[in-house]
Design a protein around this motif. Structure first.
Motif, PDB file in Angstrom:
ATOM      1  N   ILE A 130      38.976  74.321  27.749  1.00 51.45           N
ATOM      2  CA  ILE A 130      40.403  74.237  27.460  1.00 51.45           C
ATOM      3  C   ILE A 130      41.061  75.525  27.958  1.00 51.45           C
ATOM      4  CG2 ILE A 130      42.163  74.028  25.659  1.00 51.45           C
ATOM      5  CD1 ILE A 130      40.173  72.518  23.963  1.00 51.45           C
ATOM      6  N   PRO A 131      41.911  75.422  28.988  1.00 56.32           N
ATOM      7  CA  PRO A 131      42.571  76.628  29.514  1.00 56.32           C
ATOM      8  C   PRO A 131      43.377  77.359  28.439  1.00 56.32           C
ATOM      9  CG  PRO A 131      42.831  74.794  31.032  1.00 56.32           C
ATOM     10  CD  PRO A 131      42.248  74.219  29.771  1.00 56.32           C
ATOM     11  N   ALA A 132      43.500  78.635  28.582  1.00 55.77           N
ATOM     12  CA  ALA A 132      44.219  79.459  27.610  1.00 55.77           C
ATOM     13  C   ALA A 132      45.652  78.950  27.439  1.00 55.77           C
ATOM     14  CB  ALA A 132      44.230  80.914  28.065  1.00 55.77           C
ATOM     15  N   GLY A 133      46.055  78.760  26.180  1.00 59.85           N
ATOM     16  CA  GLY A 133      47.407  78.322  25.880  1.00 59.85           C
ATOM     17  C   GLY A 133      47.586  76.821  25.850  1.00 59.85           C
ATOM     18  N   THR A 156      39.345  74.808  39.125  1.00 58.97           N
ATOM     19  CA  THR A 156      38.052  74.238  39.511  1.00 58.97           C
ATOM     20  C   THR A 156      37.178  73.998  38.279  1.00 58.97           C
ATOM     21  OG1 THR A 156      38.140  75.362  41.651  1.00 58.97           O
ATOM     22  CG2 THR A 156      35.986  74.589  40.906  1.00 58.97           C
ATOM     23  N   ILE A 157      37.146  74.970  37.368  1.00 60.30           N
ATOM     24  CA  ILE A 157      36.351  74.820  36.136  1.00 60.30           C
ATOM     25  C   ILE A 157      36.880  73.652  35.309  1.00 60.30           C
ATOM     26  CG2 ILE A 157      35.698  75.927  33.965  1.00 60.30           C
ATOM     27  CD1 ILE A 157      35.838  78.617  35.431  1.00 60.30           C
ATOM     28  N   ARG A 162      36.492  68.163  33.194  1.00 61.96           N
ATOM     29  CA  ARG A 162      37.157  66.877  32.993  1.00 61.96           C
ATOM     30  C   ARG A 162      36.327  65.729  33.550  1.00 61.96           C
ATOM     31  NH1 ARG A 162      40.851  63.589  35.483  1.00 61.96           N
ATOM     32  NH2 ARG A 162      42.238  62.485  34.036  1.00 61.96           N
ATOM     33  N   ASN A 163      35.716  65.932  34.731  1.00 63.82           N
ATOM     34  CA  ASN A 163      34.841  64.902  35.294  1.00 63.82           C
ATOM     35  C   ASN A 163      33.661  64.621  34.374  1.00 63.82           C
ATOM     36  OD1 ASN A 163      36.211  64.251  37.639  1.00 63.82           O
ATOM     37  ND2 ASN A 163      35.247  65.874  38.843  1.00 63.82           N
ATOM     38  N   GLU A 164      33.095  65.687  33.798  1.00 64.30           N
ATOM     39  CA  GLU A 164      31.974  65.511  32.870  1.00 64.30           C
ATOM     40  C   GLU A 164      32.417  64.752  31.624  1.00 64.30           C
ATOM     41  OE1 GLU A 164      30.661  69.457  32.145  1.00 64.30           O
ATOM     42  OE2 GLU A 164      29.729  69.710  34.126  1.00 64.30           O
ATOM     43  N   LYS A 266      33.094  68.633  48.716  1.00 62.99           N
ATOM     44  CA  LYS A 266      32.679  68.770  47.322  1.00 62.99           C
ATOM     45  C   LYS A 266      33.056  70.141  46.773  1.00 62.99           C
ATOM     46  CE  LYS A 266      28.554  68.374  44.382  1.00 62.99           C
ATOM     47  NZ  LYS A 266      27.105  68.082  44.364  1.00 62.99           N
ATOM     48  N   ALA A 267      32.867  71.177  47.570  1.00 60.45           N
ATOM     49  CA  ALA A 267      33.202  72.536  47.136  1.00 60.45           C
ATOM     50  C   ALA A 267      34.701  72.700  46.922  1.00 60.45           C
ATOM     51  CB  ALA A 267      32.703  73.549  48.166  1.00 60.45           C
ATOM     52  N   MET A 268      35.500  71.903  47.626  1.00 61.80           N
ATOM     53  CA  MET A 268      36.949  71.968  47.496  1.00 61.80           C
ATOM     54  C   MET A 268      37.470  71.090  46.362  1.00 61.80           C
ATOM     55  SD  MET A 268      38.250  71.917  51.449  1.00 61.80           S
ATOM     56  CE  MET A 268      38.104  73.347  52.507  1.00 61.80           C
TER      57      MET A 268
END
Length: 343
Positions: A130-133, A156-157, A162-164, A266-268
């Motif tokens: 969960i991103p800060a804020g 990216t994280i 979210r995919n998981e 995939k890296a992008m």
């Protein structure tokens, strides 16, 4: 050639006289019976006619697609909707971050729309990151405004988390009186998240033939899914994706080079979890011809080339790529790959 056993009331002359408008008025069960009859004669004029009518019907029923959330400066809407590696690599750091945020927002919108069709449920559980804020609710359905405020690393994280979360979402309950097919079982377990294959285009001789190839591949896949059983078939059809990697510089490239571009995409963040399999597909000239010509090669069936995303550990024993019949692509190959089995 054996004569086609047409359904009652149908003949070759009646089929050839059909217009797309006429065909759209034929009851769905009758259209399926027609297709079941002619598909046994893939080189017949009746097969070609019904196939053309099916493609026309699919196109007529398509709704205008929603424009992408973010269109980089100088890009067309179609370019922003797709994945052109040549264009993506030319984006500035800031444009690339916003492009990824827009792609994620578009994916959120698709999931929201899909789930609103059934009980107005939220698309998934909250991701582990969960991103800060942010609140947990915002991570489930984040807006582009929120996503565009994240750094590229945080974005990216978040996408990975979210995919998981989508992959681990509980499956919809299935009806007891219909046994789900292996493909349906696989996608039920995945929570009906986006699924499909990454396709690297290596044939650029004709844009018209490429368009016809895409339309015919889509029609073939729709017919495969019509044969499936179990709960959630509409969702399965709606979430099927073919992620195209296109760049004229990829003309006739090797399997190794196609594999390299898969890892770049995939890296992008351009490969969703349900498309991140142990193989990618190559649409080379042979595959395009095979699909457009209904399998005129020695195999007698339309095919596409599959490439292992990992290089063979035993050079010389296995080339790392193989032909796969389009008729078994979704219903046989995908369930095996998504469960970790070898093709």
């Amino acid at each position: 050639m054996a004569r086609i056993a047409f359904p009652p009331g149908w003949s070759s002359d009646r089929i050839q006289a059909l217009t797309p408008e006429d065909f759209s008025q034929v009851p769905e069960e009758e259209r399926k019976a027609l297709w079941a009859a002619v598909r046994k004669s893939p080189f017949s004029s009746e097969y070609e006619k019904i196939n053309e009518l099916n493609v026309a019907l699919l196109k007529a029923n398509e709704r205008p697609s929603t424009p992408p959330t973010y269109v980089p400066t100088g890009w067309t809407v179609d370019q922003a909707r797709g994945f052109d590696l040549n264009l993506v690599t030319k984006l500035s750091e800031e444009e690339h971050r916003l492009w990824i945020a827009g792609k994620t927002a578009d994916d959120v919108r698709r999931v929201q729309k899909r789930n609103q069709l059934k009980h107005n449920q939220l698309p998934s559980s909250a991701p582990s990151y969960i991103p800060a804020g942010w609140t947990a609710e915002q991570t489930i359905c984040p807006s582009f405004e929120l996503l565009s405020q994240l750094s590229k690393q945080d974005l990216t994280i978040f996408m990975q988390a979210r995919n998981e979360a989508n992959q681990s979402s509980p499956a919809a309950p299935q009806r007891a009186n219909i046994a789900p097919s292996p493909l349906v079982q696989t996608l039920q377990r995945a929570g009906f998240s986006p699924w499909g294959f990454v396709i690297v285009r290596t044939c650029y001789h004709s844009e018209n033939r490429w368009k016809q190839f895409q339309e015919k591949l889509e029609a073939m896949c729709d017919r495969q899914l019509d044969e499936e059983t179990g709960d959630g078939l509409n969702k399965i059809q709606e979430t099927l994706e073919f992620k195209m990697i296109e760049d004229p510089r990829l003309q006739d490239v090797s399997a190794e080079e196609a594999r390299r571009h898969f890892y770049i995409a995939k890296a992008m963040g351009g490969v969703a979890a349900g498309l991140d399999l142990s193989v990618l597909l190559i649409a080379d000239e042979g595959a395009v011809d095979s699909i457009l010509d209904d399998g005129a090669d020695d195999s007698g069936a339309p095919y596409i080339t599959a490439v292992d995303v990992k290089e063979s550990s035993e050079p010389g024993s296995y080339p790392g790529h193989f032909k796969v019949a389009v008729g078994s692509l979704l219903c046989e190959l995908y369930p095996k790959l998504s469960t970790g089995l070898s093709p």
